[in-house]
Design a protein around this motif. Structure first.
Motif, short mmCIF file in Angstrom:
data_model
loop_
_atom_site.label_atom_id
_atom_site.label_comp_id
_atom_site.label_asym_id
_atom_site.label_seq_id
_atom_site.Cartn_x
_atom_site.Cartn_y
_atom_site.Cartn_z
N LEU A 194 0.82 -1.21 0.00
CA LEU A 194 0.00 0.00 0.00
C LEU A 194 0.85 1.26 0.00
CD1 LEU A 194 -2.84 1.19 0.06
CD2 LEU A 194 -2.76 1.03 2.57
N ASN A 195 1.89 1.31 0.81
CA ASN A 195 2.73 2.51 0.87
C ASN A 195 3.32 2.81 -0.49
OD1 ASN A 195 5.42 3.99 1.30
ND2 ASN A 195 4.38 4.26 3.26
N GLU A 196 3.86 1.80 -1.12
CA GLU A 196 4.46 1.98 -2.45
C GLU A 196 3.41 2.45 -3.46
OE1 GLU A 196 6.17 -1.00 -5.85
OE2 GLU A 196 6.80 -1.37 -3.78
N MET A 197 2.22 1.87 -3.39
CA MET A 197 1.15 2.23 -4.32
C MET A 197 0.71 3.69 -4.15
SD MET A 197 -2.57 0.47 -4.86
CE MET A 197 -3.24 1.10 -3.32
N LEU A 198 0.52 4.11 -2.89
CA LEU A 198 0.08 5.48 -2.63
C LEU A 198 1.15 6.50 -3.00
CD1 LEU A 198 -1.80 4.98 0.75
CD2 LEU A 198 -2.82 5.63 -1.45
N VAL A 199 2.40 6.21 -2.64
CA VAL A 199 3.48 7.14 -2.99
C VAL A 199 3.64 7.21 -4.50
CG1 VAL A 199 5.98 7.55 -2.87
CG2 VAL A 199 4.70 6.97 -0.79
N ASP A 200 3.58 6.05 -5.15
CA ASP A 200 3.74 6.02 -6.61
C ASP A 200 2.62 6.79 -7.31
OD1 ASP A 200 5.09 4.98 -9.06
OD2 ASP A 200 3.13 4.05 -9.33
N GLN A 201 1.39 6.69 -6.79
CA GLN A 201 0.27 7.41 -7.41
C GLN A 201 0.56 8.91 -7.43
OE1 GLN A 201 -3.32 8.04 -5.11
NE2 GLN A 201 -4.57 7.64 -6.94
N ARG B 83 6.95 7.78 2.81
CA ARG B 83 7.78 6.58 2.55
C ARG B 83 8.32 6.00 3.86
NH1 ARG B 83 10.04 9.10 -2.58
NH2 ARG B 83 9.15 7.79 -4.20
N ALA B 84 8.76 6.88 4.76
CA ALA B 84 9.33 6.43 6.02
C ALA B 84 8.30 5.74 6.92
CB ALA B 84 9.97 7.62 6.75
N TRP B 85 7.03 6.06 6.77
CA TRP B 85 5.99 5.37 7.55
C TRP B 85 5.96 3.89 7.24
CZ3 TRP B 85 1.42 9.30 6.86
CH2 TRP B 85 1.45 10.24 7.90
N GLY B 86 6.25 3.53 5.99
CA GLY B 86 6.17 2.13 5.61
C GLY B 86 4.76 1.59 5.72
N GLU B 87 4.64 0.28 5.58
CA GLU B 87 3.32 -0.36 5.63
C GLU B 87 2.71 -0.26 7.01
OE1 GLU B 87 1.51 -1.99 2.90
OE2 GLU B 87 2.93 -0.52 2.17
N HIS C 6 -8.99 8.25 11.82
CA HIS C 6 -8.77 7.63 10.51
C HIS C 6 -7.32 7.17 10.40
CE1 HIS C 6 -12.52 8.73 8.26
NE2 HIS C 6 -12.64 9.45 9.36
N THR C 7 -7.08 6.23 9.52
CA THR C 7 -5.71 5.74 9.35
C THR C 7 -4.87 6.75 8.59
OG1 THR C 7 -6.10 4.64 7.24
CG2 THR C 7 -6.52 3.34 9.27
N ARG C 8 -3.56 6.61 8.74
CA ARG C 8 -2.65 7.42 7.95
C ARG C 8 -2.81 7.13 6.46
NH1 ARG C 8 2.90 6.60 11.40
NH2 ARG C 8 2.48 8.12 13.07
N ALA C 9 -3.17 5.90 6.12
CA ALA C 9 -3.43 5.57 4.72
C ALA C 9 -4.58 6.42 4.19
CB ALA C 9 -3.75 4.09 4.55
#
Length: 196
Positions: free
Chosen positions: A11-18, A139-143, A160-163
């Protein structure tokens, strides 16, 4: 046709990449060549803008330096048209800067105390800095970090979540970036009626 891969969803990679893909391929290139005159251009009478101190249009003026930004609370209905300068300031301060401070120990940022840019180049430098700090922090938050609650800095969204927060910030940057791109198009074609 449905395909599957053995690659796990990150998820982290997907959100940052978006956001980063939008930033690198669309938004940031779209801001290249922004002129000071275009940055401050008011596309409609009464448009909210960044002004030299003492020249603002609203009773409330935010800013600690030579330039201030128009705003009101509560916001008028209908909301005023805003300039590229105003929209960049909103991204720099209210969307990214406040969150970088709250979640990643960045410098304190708020609408009243920010040192607003009077030039396009300075505003873009501020935007680049705020964006880089936000993306590095996410990015530093990670999954595992994305699954945590936002906390009190997000007011009614604290639970709410950080996501959820990252998805919201992605939408905000994409949304306001599109508005800025449209204003650039209007600037580029502002004299079309006179030529028709």
């Amino acid at each position: 046709m449905t395909t599957t891969t053995n690659r796990p969803l990150v998820l982290n990679e997907m959100l940052v990449d978006q956001l980063d893909r939008h930033w690198r391929q669309q938004l940031r290139p779209r801001l290249e060549g922004l002129l000071d005159e275009e940055y401050l251009w008011a596309p409609a009478p009464g448009a909210w803008n960044v002004h030299p101190r003492g020249e603002g249009l609203t009773e409330m003026q935010g800013g600690s330096g030579d330039f201030t930004v128009d705003f009101a609370h509560p916001q008028p209905n209908p909301a005023p048209v805003t300039t590229i300068a105003w929209r960049l300031s909103h991204l720099i301060v209210g969307v990214l800067g406040v969150r970088v401070h709250a979640h990643f120990d960045g410098p304190p940022v708020d609408y009243l105390g920010f040192d607003y840019a009077g030039t396009a180049d300075r505003a873009l430098a501020q935007l680049d800095e705020a964006y880089a700090a936000w993306v590095a922090g996410v990015r530093a938050w990670g999954e595992d970090g994305l699954a945590l609650e936002c906390g009190p800095a997000e007011g009614p969204w604290a639970g709410h979540t950080r996501a959820d927060l990252v998805a919201h910030i992605n939408r905000e940057v994409i949304h306001h970036g599109a508005e800025i791109a449209l204003l650039r198009d209007l600037w580029a074609h502002r004299d079309d009626r006179a030529r028709a």
